[in-house]
Scaffold this motif. Structure first.
Motif, mmCIF file in Angstrom:
data_model
loop_
_atom_site.group_PDB
_atom_site.id
_atom_site.type_symbol
_atom_site.label_atom_id
_atom_site.label_comp_id
_atom_site.label_asym_id
_atom_site.label_seq_id
_atom_site.Cartn_x
_atom_site.Cartn_y
_atom_site.Cartn_z
ATOM 1 N N ASP A 22 0.854 -1.203 0.000
ATOM 2 C CA ASP A 22 0.000 0.000 0.000
ATOM 3 C C ASP A 22 0.878 1.237 0.000
ATOM 4 O O ASP A 22 1.270 1.725 1.046
ATOM 5 N N LYS A 23 1.224 1.687 -1.214
ATOM 6 C CA LYS A 23 2.001 2.918 -1.337
ATOM 7 C C LYS A 23 1.148 4.065 -1.876
ATOM 8 O O LYS A 23 1.670 5.115 -2.253
ATOM 9 N N SER A 24 -0.167 3.848 -1.933
ATOM 10 C CA SER A 24 -1.055 4.883 -2.486
ATOM 11 C C SER A 24 -1.912 5.546 -1.405
ATOM 12 O O SER A 24 -3.028 5.974 -1.676
ATOM 13 N N SER A 25 -1.425 5.591 -0.169
ATOM 14 C CA SER A 25 -2.199 6.230 0.904
ATOM 15 C C SER A 25 -2.339 7.730 0.635
ATOM 16 O O SER A 25 -1.497 8.348 -0.017
ATOM 17 N N ILE A 26 -3.400 8.320 1.172
ATOM 18 C CA ILE A 26 -3.723 9.736 0.926
ATOM 19 C C ILE A 26 -2.739 10.614 1.689
ATOM 20 O O ILE A 26 -2.516 10.444 2.896
ATOM 21 N N GLN A 27 -2.180 11.630 0.996
ATOM 22 C CA GLN A 27 -1.233 12.556 1.614
ATOM 23 C C GLN A 27 -1.789 13.978 1.725
ATOM 24 O O GLN A 27 -1.479 14.700 2.666
ATOM 25 N N CYS A 28 -2.611 14.382 0.787
ATOM 26 C CA CYS A 28 -3.175 15.746 0.800
ATOM 27 C C CYS A 28 -4.437 15.781 -0.047
ATOM 28 O O CYS A 28 -4.693 14.872 -0.843
ATOM 29 N N LEU A 29 -5.220 16.865 0.139
ATOM 30 C CA LEU A 29 -6.481 17.059 -0.596
ATOM 31 C C LEU A 29 -6.587 18.491 -1.077
ATOM 32 O O LEU A 29 -6.016 19.425 -0.503
ATOM 33 N N GLU A 30 -7.342 18.673 -2.151
ATOM 34 C CA GLU A 30 -7.764 19.990 -2.619
ATOM 35 C C GLU A 30 -9.202 19.859 -3.096
ATOM 36 O O GLU A 30 -9.600 18.786 -3.617
ATOM 37 N N CYS A 31 -9.984 20.914 -2.921
ATOM 38 C CA CYS A 31 -11.409 20.851 -3.271
ATOM 39 C C CYS A 31 -11.809 22.125 -3.995
ATOM 40 O O CYS A 31 -11.420 23.234 -3.602
ATOM 41 N N TYR A 32 -12.575 21.967 -5.060
ATOM 42 C CA TYR A 32 -13.186 23.094 -5.759
ATOM 43 C C TYR A 32 -14.556 22.652 -6.244
ATOM 44 O O TYR A 32 -14.665 21.727 -7.041
ATOM 45 N N ASP A 33 -15.609 23.348 -5.720
ATOM 46 C CA ASP A 33 -16.980 22.959 -6.003
ATOM 47 C C ASP A 33 -17.163 21.513 -5.528
ATOM 48 O O ASP A 33 -16.800 21.188 -4.407
ATOM 49 N N GLN A 34 -17.716 20.613 -6.364
ATOM 50 C CA GLN A 34 -17.863 19.228 -5.913
ATOM 51 C C GLN A 34 -16.697 18.350 -6.348
ATOM 52 O O GLN A 34 -16.728 17.127 -6.217
ATOM 53 N N THR A 263 -17.424 16.823 19.365
ATOM 54 C CA THR A 263 -16.260 15.934 19.241
ATOM 55 C C THR A 263 -16.576 14.841 18.225
ATOM 56 O O THR A 263 -17.644 14.224 18.288
ATOM 57 N N VAL A 264 -15.643 14.624 17.274
ATOM 58 C CA VAL A 264 -15.815 13.588 16.249
ATOM 59 C C VAL A 264 -14.633 12.622 16.360
ATOM 60 O O VAL A 264 -13.466 13.040 16.283
ATOM 61 N N SER A 265 -14.924 11.351 16.553
ATOM 62 C CA SER A 265 -13.874 10.343 16.662
ATOM 63 C C SER A 265 -13.388 9.950 15.283
ATOM 64 O O SER A 265 -14.176 9.589 14.393
ATOM 65 N N LEU A 266 -12.065 10.009 15.066
ATOM 66 C CA LEU A 266 -11.449 9.669 13.786
ATOM 67 C C LEU A 266 -10.156 8.918 14.077
ATOM 68 O O LEU A 266 -9.310 9.397 14.839
ATOM 69 N N SER A 267 -9.978 7.802 13.487
ATOM 70 C CA SER A 267 -8.774 6.992 13.711
ATOM 71 C C SER A 267 -7.769 7.260 12.605
ATOM 72 O O SER A 267 -8.083 7.094 11.418
ATOM 73 N N GLY A 268 -6.603 7.735 13.005
ATOM 74 C CA GLY A 268 -5.525 7.954 12.039
ATOM 75 C C GLY A 268 -5.709 9.176 11.184
ATOM 76 O O GLY A 268 -5.263 9.200 10.032
ATOM 77 N N ALA A 269 -6.364 10.221 11.683
ATOM 78 C CA ALA A 269 -6.579 11.446 10.901
ATOM 79 C C ALA A 269 -5.252 12.104 10.580
ATOM 80 O O ALA A 269 -4.339 12.156 11.407
ATOM 81 N N LYS A 270 -5.130 12.633 9.357
ATOM 82 C CA LYS A 270 -3.882 13.243 8.920
ATOM 83 C C LYS A 270 -4.014 14.725 8.585
ATOM 84 O O LYS A 270 -3.060 15.482 8.727
ATOM 85 N N GLY A 271 -5.197 15.157 8.113
ATOM 86 C CA GLY A 271 -5.287 16.560 7.723
ATOM 87 C C GLY A 271 -6.709 17.045 7.546
ATOM 88 O O GLY A 271 -7.666 16.266 7.516
ATOM 89 N N GLU A 284 -5.340 7.956 5.927
ATOM 90 C CA GLU A 284 -4.576 7.378 4.818
ATOM 91 C C GLU A 284 -5.486 6.740 3.770
ATOM 92 O O GLU A 284 -5.128 6.660 2.598
ATOM 93 N N ARG A 285 -6.714 6.336 4.184
ATOM 94 C CA ARG A 285 -7.564 5.600 3.252
ATOM 95 C C ARG A 285 -8.966 6.188 3.102
ATOM 96 O O ARG A 285 -9.687 5.802 2.191
#
Length: 809
Positions: A22-34, A263-271, A284-285
């Protein structure tokens, strides 16, 4: 309703793969509209399309997120950062570790519209500077560099303001001028340094002691700091909330009161990534959407959970940042809901303020009270769901009257407060009918009378049966009166005065009837009840004619004719005409009639008390002495055959028959003091000779009767200065001794001597004054004779006699 400000939804889940592959884990996001762009660990950018419902809101529950195109970049290094550039329809991607810009941000500026380029800020890994670039589709140019003391580890841009975090402190930089300003130091490692834009020239920083610090572009703080956990990885602002991310939990705080909200529970949150209506959180997923609940729903939920202050704080706080189309109506509805919460708590003062501020329809409050609902129209529909509250009052009404009484008092306070406002005037019928029932229930006779005694919105068909049922007959009469039914009003009060109705709320119903009749313009009603009024009490009843408004008096002759059968009332009315009104119409007739009425009243002495008789006779004598308008012969004809000797004497004085008047006072009235007073009264305002003449007549009357000899002596001795001795001596009997009148003689002679001496002194003073004037005249003549010059020079310088100078000229 849930009180959480954000709703959580999973929008994407990456397919599971063996950990070693698994080398395709999520590293960053960008959003515009949907559109969501996902940068992975293996240098791949994946396009995701979020679903959208008909209202434009994300709804991944109904539809799944679709995967768009994926693009693998040339290097296998992780994608570190993504930024969408809608102007170019491009993505800016930071992924190769060998690149010289480990950080970058895109600026929002007016440059894009003018040059089809954007501004971008980057940090350099080779030197301690911040670089500002102008970037186009085929252009990349460094236009400015801003030096910093240490390597930047985080940055954020807001307009022309740049906030930078180095290894140990925060800086503020101006992109245009290149100037920088030190803020405060920090002790966080690279992972926990946070710099994010709040908007409108404000930044959120992870300050010392785990404080979220708000710093304006001017370097000052306008908000209190926020206390958050130590291991915060990221923070974003979704006004009015701040979302902080930790490895296993996301916390939501309010910028308005700095309190924790969710409060929102999230396991392994990155960003975290800000969106138009919330944030995206990724591991990551997985990608989760935290969507902001509409403010209307949040506010309503807070109110329903009786968190009134918090609801109002939120409502006022979001107005400037998120204008709502129906803000005013929402504000009114929220304020009213807050009022209902306080109402339930019996916090009546706060409830009243909320209801007034929220412009609550007063019918909504009336609707809550079981016994008041009959005051409302049948078509009234409540705009608030108050079923439970209404049921509570129904229970109180039946089971706990003391508590229900407090609610009734509040209703009265509220309705009185809104009665004169626009809402109260619009629904004056319901408000006033409810107030009438309320005052009866509370036995508040004072407010009840005040309500019905002035123009009101009460309807007769509703309020008359209520007043009759509760024996409020005095208020019923007032209600009739304000609605123009004067006959019904007086008739109702008469029944109270006559004992047919029992109503102790007014202690003087009869007096109120008299006053009302005196002010009534309805003459038919006034004359209809005038007989009843005077039959009950002439002294008070006559006020219906006396206390009329000056410009609306009843015709005098009509009143006099009516009062013929009420002698006391007639007397008082005539006194009013003469003494108070100063009537100049038919003056002689009124004065004569008053005098004759006094005579009649005096002669009916057996029907009056002694004090009243003395008072009436005193008024008669005063009128006879002072009035100049009555007919003397008419009045004398009425008293001539009576024993009213003083009055007859006064009448004789008006015809100059003083001797006859004094004879009557002395011999018939046998009141010597009255005789002497007569002399003083007749001579008042005249010279001393007039009084001497009257006293001589009285002395002669005394001397003509042997029984009055002592009275004659007393008259002389008590008034030695008022008699001329030479005239008195001629009248005295020869049998009188000098000693008997010695006091008179001494006083008279002393007065005569005094007058003579004073005459001589005045003559001497006059002679001195004449001599002084003669001396002044002689002195003036001597001056002109001896001291006036006889010669003078003319214009030519020649010496000439003064008379010649005038002649030659």
């Amino acid at each position: 309703m849930d009180l959480l400000p954000f709703t959580q939804t999973q929008v994407y889940e990456k397919q599971a793969a063996p950990k070693e592959k698994d080398k395709s884990s999520i590293q960053c996001l960008e959003c515009y509209d949907q559109n969501v762009y996902m940068g992975s660990k293996d240098a791949t950018v994946q396009h995701l399309i979020l679903p959208r419902n008909t209202n434009g809101d994300w709804s991944p529950v109904q539809n799944k997120t679709r995967e768009g195109r994926a693009r693998r970049l040339g290097s296998r290094n992780p994608v570190a950062q993504l930024r969408a550039v809608p102007l170019f329809n491009h993505l800016l991607v930071l992924w190769d570790r060998s690149i010289t810009a480990p950080l970058f941000e895109v600026c929002d500026s007016s440059l894009a519209a003018q040059t089809n380029c954007i501004e971008m800020v980057t940090s350099s890994s080779r030197k301690k500077v911040i670089q500002i670039h102008v970037v186009g589709v085929d252009r990349w140019e460094v236009v400015k560099e801003v030096p910093v003391l240490q390597d930047p580890v985080a940055l954020a841009v807001d307009g022309t303001s740049l906030c930078v975090a180095t290894w140990d402190r925060y800086l503020l930089c101006d992109i245009q001028s290149g100037s920088s300003e030190k803020l405060f130091p920090h002790n966080h490692n690279r992972q926990h340094v946070i710099v994010t834009s709040v908007g409108q020239g404000e930044f959120l920083l992870n300050g010392p002691e785990s404080l979220g610090m708000f710093v304006m572009k001017t370097g000052i703080c306008q908000r209190p700091p926020l206390q958050w956990p130590q291991d915060v990885l990221a923070a974003r602002v979704c006004f009015p909330y701040i979302l902080t991310l930790q490895p296993h939990v996301l916390s939501v705080y309010s910028m308005l009161d700095q309190q924790h909200k969710q409060t929102v529970s999230l396991s392994g949150a990155k960003g975290l990534l800000s969106t138009s209506d919330g944030v995206l959180v990724f591991t990551e997923r997985d990608i989760f959407s935290l969507r902001l609940v509409p403010f209307e729903d949040q506010i309503q939920a807070l109110v329903e959970h009786e968190r009134v202050e918090e609801a109002l704080l939120l409502l006022n706080g979001v107005q400037n940042h998120h204008p709502l189309d129906s803000y005013k109506e929402l504000q009114k509805a929220t304020t009213c809901r807050a009022g209902f919460v306080c109402f339930q708590r019996e916090a009546f003062s706060e409830a009243r303020e909320f209801f007034i501020k929220g412009e609550l329809d007063p019918r909504e409050m009336i609707h809550l009270y079981p016994d008041m609902q009959s005051c409302l129209c049948e078509d009234f529909q409540s705009q608030f769901d108050q079923v439970n509250k209404s049921r509570d009052l129904q229970v109180l009404w039946q089971a706990d009257r003391n508590t229900f009484h407090r609610y009734l008092v509040f209703l009265g306070d509220f309705l009185r407060a809104v009665r004169s406002t626009g809402r109260g005037l619009k629904h004056s019928m319901e408000v006033d009918c409810a107030l009438l029932r309320l005052y009866i229930e509370l036995e508040d006779n004072e407010n009840l009378q005040q309500l019905v005694a002035f123009p009101d919105g009460c309807t007769l068909n509703h309020c008359v049966p209520v007043l009759e049922e509760h024996n409020r007959f005095f208020a019923l009469g007032s209600l009739y009166q304000t609605h123009g039914k004067h006959n019904d009003a007086i008739k109702t009060w008469v029944k109270i005065a006559d004992g047919f109705y029992k109503d102790p709320s007014c202690s003087d119903v009869y007096g109120h009837i008299v006053w009302t009749l005196s002010q009534l313009k309805d003459r038919d009603t006034m004359w209809k009840f005038a007989d009843w009024t005077l039959q009950r009490n002439q002294k008070v009843g006559v006020e219906i004619f006396i206390k009329c408004p000056p410009d609306d008096r009843v015709e005098t002759q009509d009143v006099l004719a009516f009062l013929e059968k009420y002698p006391l009332a007639l007397l008082m009315y005539l006194e009013f005409l003469i003494n108070d009104l100063n009537s100049e119409v038919s003056t002689e007739r009124h004065h004569s009639r008053l005098a004759l009425t006094y005579v009649t009243q005096t002669l009916r002495g057996e029907e009056e008390t002694e004090s009243d008789l003395r008072a009436t006779r005193g008024k008669l004598q005063q009128l006879l002495w002072e009035s100049k308008f009555y007919d003397v012969s008419t009045v004398y004809g009425r008293v001539g055959s009576t024993n009213l000797h003083i009055e007859k004497a006064i009448l004789l004085s008006r015809t100059g028959k003083h001797s006859q008047a004094l004879q009557m006072l002395v011999h018939q009235e046998r009141d010597l003091q009255a005789a002497e007073a007569y002399c003083s009264r007749v001579a008042q305002g005249q010279d001393s000779q007039s009084r001497q003449g009257l006293l001589l007549i009285l002395l002669q009357i005394y001397l003509s009767s042997e029984d009055l000899a002592s009275a004659a002596v007393d008259l002389l001795n008590n008034n030695p200065l008022l008699f001329a001795a030479e005239k008195v001596i001629q009248l005295l009997p020869d049998s009188w001794s000098v000693h008997l009148v010695s006091h008179f003689l001494v006083g008279s002679l002393r007065e005569t001597f005094h007058h003579r001496q004073m005459a001589r002194l005045q003559k001497a003073l006059a002679q001195v004054e004449l001599l002084r004037h003669k001396l002044n005249w002689v002195s003036l003549m001597i001056y002109f004779t001896f001291f006036t010059p006889q010669f003078a020079r003319n214009l030519n310088g020649e010496l000439m006699h003064t008379s010649c100078i005038g002649f030659s000229a």
